[in-house]
Design an enzyme around this catalytic site. Structure first.
Site, PDB file in Angstrom:
ATOM      1  N   GLU A  79       0.843  -1.205   0.000  1.00  0.00           N
ATOM      2  CA  GLU A  79       0.000   0.000   0.000  1.00  0.00           C
ATOM      3  C   GLU A  79       0.880   1.258   0.000  1.00  0.00           C
ATOM      4  OE1 GLU A  79      -0.969   2.927   2.872  1.00  0.00           O
ATOM      5  OE2 GLU A  79      -1.937   1.203   3.844  1.00  0.00           O
ATOM      6  N   GLU A 152      10.324   1.646   2.356  1.00  0.00           N
ATOM      7  CA  GLU A 152       8.998   1.562   2.964  1.00  0.00           C
ATOM      8  C   GLU A 152       8.876   0.335   3.866  1.00  0.00           C
ATOM      9  OE1 GLU A 152       6.758   3.978   2.637  1.00  0.00           O
ATOM     10  OE2 GLU A 152       8.081   5.066   1.255  1.00  0.00           O
TER      11      GLU A 152
HETATM   12 ZN   LIG Z   1       1.195   2.815   6.893  1.00  0.00          ZN
END
Ligand SMILES: [Zn+2]
Length: 987
Positions: A79, A152
């Site tokens: 995401e 990330e």
């Molecule tokens: Zn997050």
């Protein structure tokens, strides 16, 4: 009901085809003014739902069913990563570019236990399609670079002392989440109630499992689930359906139907209950007693069974939704614990709905007593049924909230999207939860035919349901250190196993990552993004209709707006001259006023009355500066909302609580105080940056000091002290409350604020006359501003990450620098701070904000692995702002983004309230017009000059406050030149 219930006329019919789409169904829902279209894309099988309505804040979202198979957090890391860039938009962080340089009113992505959703919204048609175009491309065709995955997700690095450690944005985000008792409680329930399904995994990622995720598995997850075939597009707003279809046809060209299995296996129902035991971290010196939470959860009906789901949500509300609810009351009154557990209620974002209830602030030896009490209470409810006024009140709440147009921090479209997904994701009808009047009618008919309908649900899904889980969560003083120790050991043994070549590889990889992060995007890449021209942006401000009037001798402000059949009334009492020693007691006064009994009724009877006749009764304290910076305001607000048919009674309720409140029920008073303390305490970890910011700002202005007194750690301490010493201080407290009430609740310090459409306004104004029954009192006296002592503070909290705040005084709204500072703060947030604190630092967030009506400029970081380094970044951010002009292309984005922030849409209640605040601040439309024009006309040189002008003096006012573990704070003080004064959260 005389309400403008208008749905747009259908533009497509069921069965019709356009651009490769086939319309399956068209349905109108007049209560929310929507014409709904359910549509399929024939080639790929993509599903689409459009809610066509008059709202010009259009919403576009793509969702996929993404059930996880482990707790590596792959759905969550994905995401974060897909939004980095695609082949078509080959930038390093497209999401950030869209966030800062468009008129988006909402842009985000959400990972749920079983789905991932990417929504964007805008009020401008061109901007909307630009955003939708880029989002669709990113999600369906992301680059998923290895660097993005490392940044990330997770990667290894050696810190400055040469220690090996794991870093990564999601990794740190989840470390923060795993320090919050509420999150841990919720996890324990979900994962153990559905042990044989994907819900047993954490889609967000468990910190100890995240490092197991490989780059290949990460890419594979995208290949498996991110296809149009597995996609659901949810659209909302006033753009006609046909235009969406033409647009999506273009976006989906080139994709085929694929085989994808994203189904979620059903959890088989147990034949006997189970239990789990867990721990959450508390501070080393905190006492352990009275800090356990006991929860009981049940797996209930399928979400797709719409009527059963609605019955369950009504029953959940009947059992625990209000102070009059029998199960809530039994638990609170028992004295077995302090207040209800935060997980209490129905959870619908799962295939099989769960219901949970629990008590917080208890001890392990009371577990069986609590279990027995829950069972016995459910037994007696199942046998005797619910009070019919309670049932009527709950049905009224469903009707009210189904109808109300709400736009808080989310667009209204997001609220409707959430309701649609409850059934849609699992193959059910997406409209059932939106079409609440139809479902409620059906339920009413069933209730009339079978008066035991609701108690039957209690028996079936709770009392006689063996799929029940007992979850006990105990405090631990060592779990935090144990985790850190385990981390260190894991890292030490990993480090010991590394060959010299491995070490070189890790060093080389983290250096390469740093280079990648520091390197700017190529200009060709940046130019791929569709952009708005500054010339396309309106120079006009949006105004809120406001008319000054009076009700009796009480001044009033009226806003005539379309409110979908609901009226809103705010009462603002001036509290600026409340004696200093009583100021911190105002929040408690508010809570007791709204939640105790009144007018001869017990709190329980009052709760029923409120639920039957209002859509909610709220209280709030707020303060601010005037636009010229010369003075401030401090107010206590009471707000009530009601359907037209209940206006008179709703206002009477407000009058009763203000003039005839009952302060004598000692037990109720104690329960409310404990509830308030526990709620504030639980808010610290999830909002650590706000607590730090309030602490730092407190010394800088009177309004900021009030905010700290009313909402910050000062308030938490006062409430904790009050709770601990209640037995000795009860009379003194009651006396304080009575004094405050007499002082504050008077006509001479009251201002009314009315929001409704024409018919509602007339009736509301007439009903509000009953408030003239309030005593006149004395007008507020002028108060002197005292200077407060400046101190840098370190607040010790049991968390694995830091929240670092630094606050400076800043000029008021009407100042010549204000527009430039507004743009500059956004530019620094989305540029320098984002890059250094989040991208390179691995924190979940880092930003700065200029608040012209608070007279403050605040830097904050969120779930931050760093402390002193972050303070150094704040310092360098100022050097950047005062050293070099913003590049031209950045400038345009900063201005567009700033306008987007100014134009954030408001719901009807929000409009009325905002207009009132502007009135208190002396903020005129002329001020706002001037501000907007200066934002639009700002230049790189102008920002540079403003930054130099401002920061030179303001830096001297800076105050720092940090929420972090004691160990981190002490460590920081070894190197910080200006030491932090260490304090415990609770002392
Ligand atoms: Zn997050």
């Amino acid at each position: 009901m005389a309400v403008k219930e208008i749905c747009p006329s259908p533009t497509l019919a069921a069965g019709q085809e356009q651009d490769g789409f086939r319309v399956r169904r068209v349905e109108q829902i007049p209560e929310i003014g929507v014409t709904a279209y359910e549509i399929d894309h024939e080639k790929t099988g993509a599903r689409l739902l459009h809610l066509h309505c008059e709202d010009r804040e259009n919403l576009f979202s793509i969702g996929f069913r993404t059930p996880p198979r482990d707790s590596t957090g792959v759905p969550h890391i994905l995401e974060h990563s897909v939004l980095a860039g695609s082949e078509r938009y080959p930038l390093k962080d497209v999401f950030n570019e869209l966030m800062r340089g468009t008129l988006q009113t909402f842009i985000n992505a959400f990972t749920y236990p079983d789905k991932t959703i990417y929504p964007v919204a805008s009020q401008e048609r061109r901007d909307f399609f630009n955003l939708a175009r880029v989002y669709t491309d990113l999600v369906l065709r992301p680059r998923l670079l290895r660097e993005t995955f490392l940044q990330e997700g997770h990667h290894l690095e050696f810190d400055t002392q040469g220690e090996l450690s794991v870093s990564g944005i999601v990794y740190n985000e989840m470390k923060g989440a795993y320090s919050s008792p509420d999150t841990l409680m919720y996890k324990a329930l979900q994962e153990n109630l559905y042990p044989d399904t994907p819900y047993a995994c954490d889609s967000g990622g468990a910190p100890e499992s995240i490092p197991d995720l490989t780059y290949e598995a990460f890419r594979e997850f995208h290949r498996t689930y991110y296809s149009p075939t597995n996609a659901r597009f949810f659209l909302y707003g006033n753009i006609p359906t046909g235009e969406h279809l033409s647009f999506l046809a273009e976006m989906l060209a080139g994709f085929d139907r694929v085989a994808v299995d994203s189904s979620i296996p059903l959890q088989e129902r147990w034949d006997r209950p189970r239990s789990v035991h867990g721990y959450y971290p508390i501070d080393r010196e905190e006492k352990l007693t009275g800090k356990t939470t006991v929860n009981v959860g049940w797996m209930t009906a399928l979400n797709t069974d719409a009527e059963e789901a609605m019955l369950l949500s009504i029953v959940a509300d009947l059992l625990v939704g209000s102070a009059a609810s029998p199960l809530r009351k039994a638990l609170i009154d028992s004295g077995l614990g302090e207040d209800l557990s935060p997980v209490t209620g129905l959870e619908r974002d799962l295939q099989q709905i769960s219901f949970a209830v629990g008590l917080r602030g208890t001890d392990p030896d009371r577990v069986s007593g609590i279990e027995a009490l829950i069972r016995d209470t459910l037994g007696s409810v199942a046998a005797e049924g619910f009070d019919s006024r309670l049932i009527e009140g709950t049905l009224h709440q469903v009707e009210f909230h189904g109808r109300e147009l709400v736009r808080g921090s989310y667009p209204y479209g997001i609220v409707l999207m959430g309701r649609a997904y409850h059934t849609w994701l699992y193959g059910g009808d997406p409209l059932t939860d939106l079409n609440f009047p139809r479902t409620i009618q059906a339920i009413r008919r069933r209730w009339e035919a079978a008066p035991d309908l609701f108690q039957g649900i209690v028996r079936k899904w709770l009392l006689d349901n063996p799929h029940r889980l007992l979850s006990v969560m105990e405090p631990s003083r060592t779990i935090q250190e144990d985790r850190q120790q385990a981390d260190r050991e894991r890292m030490a043994s990993l480090a010991a196993s590394l060959s010299p070549q491995d070490r070189e590889r890790i060093v080389a990889q983290s250096e390469a990552l740093k280079r990648f992060q520091a390197e700017p995007d190529r200009p060709e890449a940046a130019s791929t993004l569709p952009k708005l021209d500054l010339g396309d942006i309106s120079r006009e401000i949006e105004t809120i209709p406001s008319e000054t009037s009076a009700i009796g001798d009480i001044p009033a402000l009226c806003h005539e707006l379309f409110t979908n059949g609901i009226v809103y009334l705010d009462l603002a009492f001036d509290v600026s001259d409340v004696p200093e020693e009583l100021q911190p007691y105002l929040p408690l006064l508010g809570k007791l006023t709204v939640q105790m009994g009144a007018a001869g009724l017990t709190y329980e009877e009052m709760a029923k009355r409120i639920s039957l006749k209002t859509g909610g009764l709220g209280v709030n304290l707020a303060s601010g500066m005037t636009a010229d910076g010369k003075s401030g305001w401090q107010k206590m607000f009471f707000s009530v909302k009601a359907l037209y048919r209940n206006i008179e009674e709703a206002v009477e309720i407000v009058r009763d609580i203000l003039t005839a409140g009952d302060l004598n029920d000692a037990t109720r008073m104690r329960d409310l105080i404990l509830e308030k303390r526990n709620g504030l305490k639980a808010a610290v970890i999830p909002s650590g940056h706000l607590f730090a910011q309030m602490a730092a700002a407190a010394a800088l202005s009177l309004p900021a000091w009030r905010t700290e007194q009313w909402h910050g750690r000062t308030q938490l301490r006062l409430i904790s002290g009050t709770a601990d010493g209640l037995n000795e201080q009860r009379e003194a407290l009651r006396e304080k409350m009575a004094r405050l009430r007499e002082f504050v609740f008077t006509r001479n310090r009251l201002r009314l604020n009315l929001t409704a459409d024409g018919e509602g306004m007339t009736r509301l104004a007439r009903a509000a006359a009953t408030l003239c029954a309030l005593p006149a009192g004395t007008p507020p006296a002028r108060t002197e501003e005292k200077s407060r002592q400046k101190e840098h503070v370190g607040i010790a909290i049991p968390a694995q990450v830091c929240y670092v705040a630094k606050v400076l005084t800043a000029p008021p709204y009407r100042d010549r620098l204000s527009a430039a500072l507004f743009v500059l703060a956004r530019q620094l947030s989305n540029g320098y701070l984002y890059r250094h604190i989040r991208v390179q630092g691995g924190a979940y967030g880092g930003s700065c904000r200029y608040d012209p009506l608070g007279g403050l400029f605040a830097f904050t970081s969120y779930r931050d692995p760093h402390l002193t380094e972050t303070l150094e970044i704040y310092r360098r951010a100022v050097d950047v702002a005062t050293g070099t002009p913003v590049p031209r292309e950045e400038m345009e984005k900063a201005v567009i983004g700033a306008i987007g922030a100014l134009d954030r849409p408001l719901d009807p209640a929000g409009k009325g309230y905002t207009a009132l605040i502007r009135e208190f601040s002396g903020l005129t439309d002329a001020d706002r017009r001037r501000f907007r024009e200066e934002v639009l006309d700002s230049t790189p040189d102008g920002l540079l000059a403003a930054a130099r002008d401002y920061f030179a003096a303001a830096e001297k006012t800076a105050v720092v406050a940090v929420c972090a573990s004691e160990e981190r704070l002490k460590g920081a003080n070894e190197t910080l030149r200006e030491k932090l004064t260490l304090e415990k959260l609770n002392s």
